[in-house]
Design an enzyme around this catalytic site. Structure first.
Site, PDB file in Angstrom:
ATOM      1  N   HIS A 179       0.849  -1.198   0.000  1.00 25.95           N
ATOM      2  CA  HIS A 179       0.000   0.000   0.000  1.00 25.95           C
ATOM      3  C   HIS A 179       0.887   1.251   0.000  1.00 25.95           C
ATOM      4  CE1 HIS A 179      -2.581   3.079   1.946  1.00 25.95           C
ATOM      5  NE2 HIS A 179      -3.570   2.461   1.331  1.00 25.95           N
ATOM      6  N   ARG A 181       1.199   3.644   1.949  1.00 27.26           N
ATOM      7  CA  ARG A 181       1.752   4.026   3.246  1.00 27.26           C
ATOM      8  C   ARG A 181       2.887   3.104   3.684  1.00 27.26           C
ATOM      9  NH1 ARG A 181      -1.972   5.737   8.150  1.00 27.26           N
ATOM     10  NH2 ARG A 181       0.147   5.971   8.931  1.00 27.26           N
ATOM     11  N   LYS A 182       3.161   2.074   2.911  1.00 22.64           N
ATOM     12  CA  LYS A 182       4.211   1.143   3.284  1.00 22.64           C
ATOM     13  C   LYS A 182       5.561   1.586   2.714  1.00 22.64           C
ATOM     14  CE  LYS A 182       1.197  -1.369   5.434  1.00 22.64           C
ATOM     15  NZ  LYS A 182      -0.046  -0.600   5.189  1.00 22.64           N
ATOM     16  N   VAL A 183       6.628   0.993   3.246  1.00 23.29           N
ATOM     17  CA  VAL A 183       7.981   1.390   2.850  1.00 23.29           C
ATOM     18  C   VAL A 183       8.258   1.004   1.403  1.00 23.29           C
ATOM     19  CG1 VAL A 183      10.434   1.044   3.372  1.00 23.29           C
ATOM     20  CG2 VAL A 183       8.778   1.238   5.236  1.00 23.29           C
TER      21      VAL A 183
END
Length: 377
Positions: A179, A181-183
Site C-alpha cells: 500500500h 503508506r508502506k515502505v
C-alpha cells in the site's frame, strides 16, 4: 507554512520508465513482471516461494486457506492492528480470538498468545506492528509443540530484520502489503511468502479463480488449452504495471530504510528528555524499518494525545491516531477478552510524519511542536 504529511511514497522517474515499458509491451495484466517480482522478493526475504496478490488482506486470506484453517477453528490475533488482521480468519469462517500486546513494542508476546490459546485454536497471526519485528522464536516456542500454524502479518515489515534475517523468514507463511503508506509500494498490492511449496502452488491457483491453466499459459498458446476450475477460487491477482513499480522499489528498499532510520534517530534524540513522551524503538532482537514512527503520550505530558494532535494540526503538521483496537469495532464488540495494554496504547499513541523526502526543517518543525508544551508548562 506548507503542510507536512504523515507520509509520502518515494516514487521517481525510474518507476515512470518501468511502467511505460510495461505499457509499450502490450502485456499489462499478471505476467512476466509479476513472476520476476515474485522471484526477486523471495530471494530478498530469504524464502523459497513468493506469490503476488492484490493486497495484504487477500494474502492473509489465502494464507489461512492454504494452511487449512476452516469454519469453527479459532485464530489468535492482536486486536492492536489494522482490522484486516481480524477479518482474515472471519473470511474462512474461523473465529478471531484477541490477545493483548507488549506495552513497549505493541506486538504479541509468547505470554499473551499462550493466554489466548484454547482447544479450537489452529493458528496464530503475529504482526510486525508499524515495522517493529515481533519476537517470532518465542511465539513459535509456544505454537510449535501444539501444532499451531504461525502466520506473520508483515504488512508493515519490508526492510525490518529479526535476529539477523528479514522479518517473515521464520514464519510458516507471511503476508506483505505494498500500500502507498508502506515502505515498499506498488500503489496497491501484496505478497504471500512461504517455504511450503504445496501451499505456494495452491495459492497461485486460488488467486486466479482456481483455473487449471493460468492466464499467462493460455495467452502464450495460439490454441489455448481448455481450463478447469478445480475449486472455488478468487480474483486476487497483481498486474505487471504494479510489479514493475515493485521491482524498482525493491532495489531502493535498503536505501529507504536507512533514511527512515536516520529520521527516527533524530526524533528519538530530540524527545528523549521530554517528560511524558515515549517513542517507539528497536527491540533487542531486531531492527525496525520505522514504517510508522509512533509516540505514546503519558500522563506526565502537559497535553493528552488528542490535544497534542490538535496542536500539531494547528502547525499544519498531519499526525495520525495510533493503531486501532479491532475489538472496539462493530463486527467484534462481542469479544470480551481483557485487553488493557491494547486499549491504553490505542488511546495514548499517535503517529508522527516520517517519509524519505522529509527535510531537516520539516522535522525540526514537528519536534518544536512536541517540545513546546513542555516549555510552556
Amino acid at each position: 507554512m506548507t503542510r507536512i504529511n504523515v507520509m509520502q511514497p518515494w516514487l521517481g522517474e525510474e518507476e515512470v520508465a518501468a511502467v511505460t515499458e510495461v505499457l509499450r509491451s502490450g502485456w499489462v495484466a499478471q505476467g512476466p513482471r509479476v513472476a520476476e517480482f515474485e522471484r526477486r522478493f523471495a530471494e530478498h526475504q530469504q524464502v523459497q516461494h513468493a506469490v503476488a496478490t492484490s493486497s495484504c488482506t487477500t494474502a492473509l486470506h489465502l494464507a489461512l486457506v492454504v494452511a487449512g484453517i476452516t469454519a469453527d477453528d479459532e485464530v489468535v490475533v492482536p486486536s492492536f492492528s489494522f482490522i484486516a488482521t481480524a477479518n482474515a480468519p472471519t473470511y474462512v469462517g474461523a473465529r478471531p480470538v484477541f490477545a493483548d500486546v507488549d506495552p513497549v513494542t505493541g506486538n504479541l508476546t509468547a505470554e499473551t498468545v499462550a493466554a489466548a490459546i484454547g482447544p479450537r485454536t489452529r493458528a496464530v497471526i503475529a504482526v510486525d506492528q508499524g515495522g517493529v519485528p515481533v519476537d517470532l522464536q518465542a511465539i513459535r516456542a509456544v505454537c510449535d509443540p501444539r501444532g499451531l500454524v504461525v502466520v506473520e502479518d508483515a504488512a508493515c515489515g519490508a526492510g525490518s530484520t529479526y535476529r539477523g534475517r528479514p522479518v517473515g523468514a521464520g514464519a510458516d507463511i507471511t503476508a506483505w502489503s505494498f500500500h502507498p503508506r508502506k515502505v515498499l509500494t506498488t500503489g496497491e498490492g501484496g505478497m504471500l511468502s512461504t517455504n511450503h511449496a504445496d501451499w505456494a502452488a495452491r495459492a497461485r491457483t486460488l488467486r486466479e479463480h482456481a483455473m487449471s491453466a493460468s492466464a499467462a499459459e493460455r495467452h502464450a498458446s495460439v490454441l489455448a488449452p481448455p481450463e478447469v476450475y478445480t475449486e472455488v477460487g478468487f480474483n486476487y491477482r497483481m498486474t505487471d504495471l504494479q510489479a514493475a513499480v515493485g521491482l524498482v522499489q525493491l532495489e531502493r528498499l535498503t536505501q529507504v530504510v536507512r533514511r527512515r532510520r536516520e529520521l527516527a534517530d533524530v526524533y528519538g534524540k530530540a524527545i528523549a528528555d521530554v517528560d511524558g513522551l515515549r517513542a517507539v524503538a528497536d527491540p533487542p532482537w531486531g531492527s525496525s524499518n520505522f514504517q510508522s514512527y509512533w509516540v505514546e503520550v503519558l500522563p506526565e505530558y502537559p497535553l493528552d494525545r488528542d490535544g497534542l494532535m490538535a496542536r500539531l494540526a494547528a502547525a499544519d503538521v498531519s499526525a495520525r491516531r495510533g493503531i486501532m483496537a479491532a475489538h472496539r469495532q462493530p463486527p467484534y464488540v462481542h469479544q470480551t477478552s481483557a485487553l488493557p495494554v491494547t486499549e491504553r496504547l490505542t488511546d495514548t499513541t499517535l503517529i508522527l510524519p516520517l517519509f524519505h523526502q522529509m527535510s531537516e526543517s520539516e522535522q525540526a518543525r514537528v519536534v518544536e511542536v512536541l517540545r513546546e508544551p513542555e516549555r510552556s508548562a
